[in-house]
Design an enzyme around this catalytic site. Structure first.
Site, PDB file in Angstrom:
ATOM      1  CG  ASP A  24      36.648  44.964  53.268  1.00  0.00           C
ATOM      2  OD1 ASP A  24      36.146  46.090  53.084  1.00  0.00           O
ATOM      3  OD2 ASP A  24      37.770  44.801  53.786  1.00  0.00           O
ATOM      4  N   GLY A  27      34.516  50.146  48.380  1.00  0.00           N
ATOM      5  CA  GLY A  27      35.162  51.434  48.094  1.00  0.00           C
ATOM      6  C   GLY A  27      36.223  51.282  47.017  1.00  0.00           C
ATOM      7  CD1 TRP A  29      34.100  46.105  41.866  1.00  0.00           C
ATOM      8  CD2 TRP A  29      32.770  47.917  41.885  1.00  0.00           C
ATOM      9  NE1 TRP A  29      33.236  46.012  40.801  1.00  0.00           N
ATOM     10  CE2 TRP A  29      32.417  47.101  40.789  1.00  0.00           C
ATOM     11  CE3 TRP A  29      32.076  49.100  42.100  1.00  0.00           C
ATOM     12  CZ2 TRP A  29      31.388  47.439  39.913  1.00  0.00           C
ATOM     13  CZ3 TRP A  29      31.053  49.454  41.222  1.00  0.00           C
ATOM     14  CH2 TRP A  29      30.718  48.616  40.143  1.00  0.00           C
ATOM     15  CG  HIS A  41      28.994  51.559  49.978  1.00  0.00           C
ATOM     16  ND1 HIS A  41      29.772  50.581  50.555  1.00  0.00           N
ATOM     17  CD2 HIS A  41      29.541  52.741  50.364  1.00  0.00           C
ATOM     18  CE1 HIS A  41      30.744  51.155  51.256  1.00  0.00           C
ATOM     19  NE2 HIS A  41      30.629  52.466  51.152  1.00  0.00           N
ATOM     20  CB  SER A  69      32.051  47.478  61.812  1.00  0.00           C
ATOM     21  OG  SER A  69      32.798  48.632  61.486  1.00  0.00           O
ATOM     22  CD1 TRP A  73      28.420  53.182  64.611  1.00  0.00           C
ATOM     23  CD2 TRP A  73      27.265  54.618  63.346  1.00  0.00           C
ATOM     24  NE1 TRP A  73      27.118  52.722  64.543  1.00  0.00           N
ATOM     25  CE2 TRP A  73      26.387  53.582  63.772  1.00  0.00           C
ATOM     26  CE3 TRP A  73      26.757  55.632  62.527  1.00  0.00           C
ATOM     27  CZ2 TRP A  73      25.037  53.542  63.411  1.00  0.00           C
ATOM     28  CZ3 TRP A  73      25.405  55.587  62.173  1.00  0.00           C
ATOM     29  CH2 TRP A  73      24.567  54.555  62.609  1.00  0.00           C
ATOM     30  NE  ARG A  75      34.145  52.761  56.380  1.00  0.00           N
ATOM     31  CZ  ARG A  75      34.170  51.856  55.426  1.00  0.00           C
ATOM     32  NH1 ARG A  75      33.460  52.063  54.336  1.00  0.00           N
ATOM     33  NH2 ARG A  75      34.884  50.753  55.546  1.00  0.00           N
ATOM     34  CG  LEU A 135      19.299  32.224  54.410  1.00  0.00           C
ATOM     35  CD1 LEU A 135      20.498  31.380  54.848  1.00  0.00           C
ATOM     36  CD2 LEU A 135      19.665  33.042  53.177  1.00  0.00           C
ATOM     37  NE  ARG A 192      38.140  41.707  55.560  1.00  0.00           N
ATOM     38  CZ  ARG A 192      38.214  42.539  56.563  1.00  0.00           C
ATOM     39  NH1 ARG A 192      38.377  42.081  57.778  1.00  0.00           N
ATOM     40  NH2 ARG A 192      38.137  43.858  56.391  1.00  0.00           N
TER      41      ARG A 192
HETATM   42  C1  IPE Z   1      34.694  45.363  57.975  1.00  0.00           C
HETATM   43  O1  IPE Z   1      35.187  46.088  56.891  1.00  0.00           O
HETATM   44  C2  IPE Z   1      33.284  45.782  58.261  1.00  0.00           C
HETATM   45  C3  IPE Z   1      32.326  45.468  57.223  1.00  0.00           C
HETATM   46  C4  IPE Z   1      32.531  44.739  56.149  1.00  0.00           C
HETATM   47  C5  IPE Z   1      31.010  46.000  57.455  1.00  0.00           C
HETATM   48  P1  IPE Z   1      36.083  47.384  57.102  1.00  0.00           P
HETATM   49  O2  IPE Z   1      36.480  47.836  55.752  1.00  0.00           O
HETATM   50  O3  IPE Z   1      35.389  48.376  57.955  1.00  0.00           O
HETATM   51  O4  IPE Z   1      37.316  46.778  57.911  1.00  0.00           O
HETATM   52  P2  IPE Z   1      38.780  47.328  58.136  1.00  0.00           P
HETATM   53  O5  IPE Z   1      38.655  48.724  58.635  1.00  0.00           O
HETATM   54  O6  IPE Z   1      39.472  47.298  56.803  1.00  0.00           O
HETATM   55  O7  IPE Z   1      39.403  46.378  59.097  1.00  0.00           O
HETATM   56  C1  IPE Z   2      32.720  47.211  52.803  1.00  0.00           C
HETATM   57  O1  IPE Z   2      33.402  47.928  51.813  1.00  0.00           O
HETATM   58  C2  IPE Z   2      31.404  47.837  53.166  1.00  0.00           C
HETATM   59  C3  IPE Z   2      31.388  48.532  54.468  1.00  0.00           C
HETATM   60  C4  IPE Z   2      32.335  48.492  55.361  1.00  0.00           C
HETATM   61  C5  IPE Z   2      30.197  49.310  54.774  1.00  0.00           C
HETATM   62  P1  IPE Z   2      34.364  49.117  52.188  1.00  0.00           P
HETATM   63  O2  IPE Z   2      33.597  50.398  52.173  1.00  0.00           O
HETATM   64  O3  IPE Z   2      35.110  48.851  53.448  1.00  0.00           O
HETATM   65  O4  IPE Z   2      35.360  49.087  50.945  1.00  0.00           O
HETATM   66  P2  IPE Z   2      36.932  49.315  50.960  1.00  0.00           P
HETATM   67  O5  IPE Z   2      37.511  48.385  51.987  1.00  0.00           O
HETATM   68  O6  IPE Z   2      37.150  50.746  51.327  1.00  0.00           O
HETATM   69  O7  IPE Z   2      37.352  48.993  49.570  1.00  0.00           O
HETATM   70 MG    MG Z   3      36.865  47.890  53.849  1.00  0.00          MG
END
Ligand code: IPE
Ligand code: IPE
Ligand code: MG
Length: 249
Positions: A24, A27, A29, A41, A69, A73, A75, A135, A192
């Site tokens: 996580d 975005g 970053w 990403h 996750s 979808w 987003r 692995l 995490r």
């Molecule tokens: C969890 O991250 C899913 C992935 C890392 C793929 P999210 O950024 O979607 O989680 P929430 O919405 O903050 O809980």
């Molecule tokens: C995790 O990073 C990657 C995915 C969920 C695809 P995020 O995109 O959730 O990044 P933040 O949480 O917005 O910083």
């Molecule tokens: Mg996130």
């Protein structure tokens, strides 16, 4: 005093068999550097490459990465589309490295929702890496634990209805065997990144006794040394599984 690196502190005889990671913070970053989310990403993919190599080299048996996750979808369409393109490009680019490192790719999640081209590329990579013996890299794609548990309940109900299973035969083992992770040991360690202290619908059943490790580090900044740190931290925990400390010793 010379300080040992975290890598040197790892005890090779008690590695976690299975490490699960919620990657996580991509975005945030990107936003911190005034860039669009996709830059985060893309940088996150570099981290996947680094951590996969580190895990393979250490001799970790299973690593599950939460890549997308079911909830993701929802987003903005531009981000989802760009992520699907990035996934395909990455899988094509990384397959030779997986082969070189003897890594077997596996996927869990509702793959029917993926665009055909993405699904086809994954199928090809799964096939190509299927005989690798190092692995096992499990990508959670379009994954949600509640979705998985719902599928399992439907599957078991159908078997009971068709007389293939009695209600009394339903055990914890039967449930595990009807999840998408069937055959994969439960994670020992969950990492995490990005400072969020939640599970976000990831492996709810399987994480029952996992050790949890949260770090404020954003996923694109996560290094192999951070990864080794998490393993060293894990190795200092006492896993009691409900027993007393004296029973463990
Ligand atoms: C969890 O991250 C899913 C992935 C890392 C793929 P999210 O950024 O979607 O989680 P929430 O919405 O903050 O809980
Ligand atoms: C995790 O990073 C990657 C995915 C969920 C695809 P995020 O995109 O959730 O990044 P933040 O949480 O917005 O910083
Ligand atoms: Mg996130």
């Amino acid at each position: 005093m010379i300080t040992m690196s975290f890598k040197q502190q790892i005890q090779p005889d008690c590695l976690p068999r299975h490490i699960a990671i919620i990657m996580d913070g991509n975005g945030r970053w990107a936003k911190r550097q005034g860039l669009a989310r996709m830059f985060g990403h893309r940088q996150g993919v570099e981290t996947v490459h680094t951590i996969t190599e580190a895990a393979a080299e250490l001799g970790i048996e299973y690593m599950t990465l939460y890549a997308f996750s079911l909830e993701n979808w929802s987003r903005p369409k531009e981000e989802v589309d760009a992520l699907m393109t990035l996934l395909v490009d990455t899988i094509v680019k990384e397959t030779p490295t997986l082969m070189k490192n003897n890594v077997r790719l596996m996927t869990i999640g509702d793959l029917d929702l993926l665009p055909n081209a993405t699904r086809a590329k994954f199928a090809a990579c799964l096939e190509q890496t299927s005989s690798n013996t190092g692995l096992n890299l499990v990508l959670a794609l379009s994954y949600s634990s509640r979705w998985e548990l719902t599928q399992m309940a439907r599957h078991l109900a159908q078997k009971v209805l068709q007389g293939q299973l009695t209600i009394e035969q339903i055990s914890e083992q039967t449930i595990s065997e009807h999840l998408t992770t069937a055959g994969i040991p439960d994670p020992d360690l969950l990492i995490r990144t990005s400072g969020e202290l939640r599970i976000s619908n990831f492996l709810l059943w399987q994480l029952a006794y996992a050790e949890l490790y949260f770090t404020p580090c954003l996923w694109p900044d996560f290094t192999s040394e951070e990864f080794y740190h998490a393993i060293v931290d894990y190795q200092h925990r006492e896993r009691r599984f409900g027993k007393t400390s004296e029973q463990i010793l």
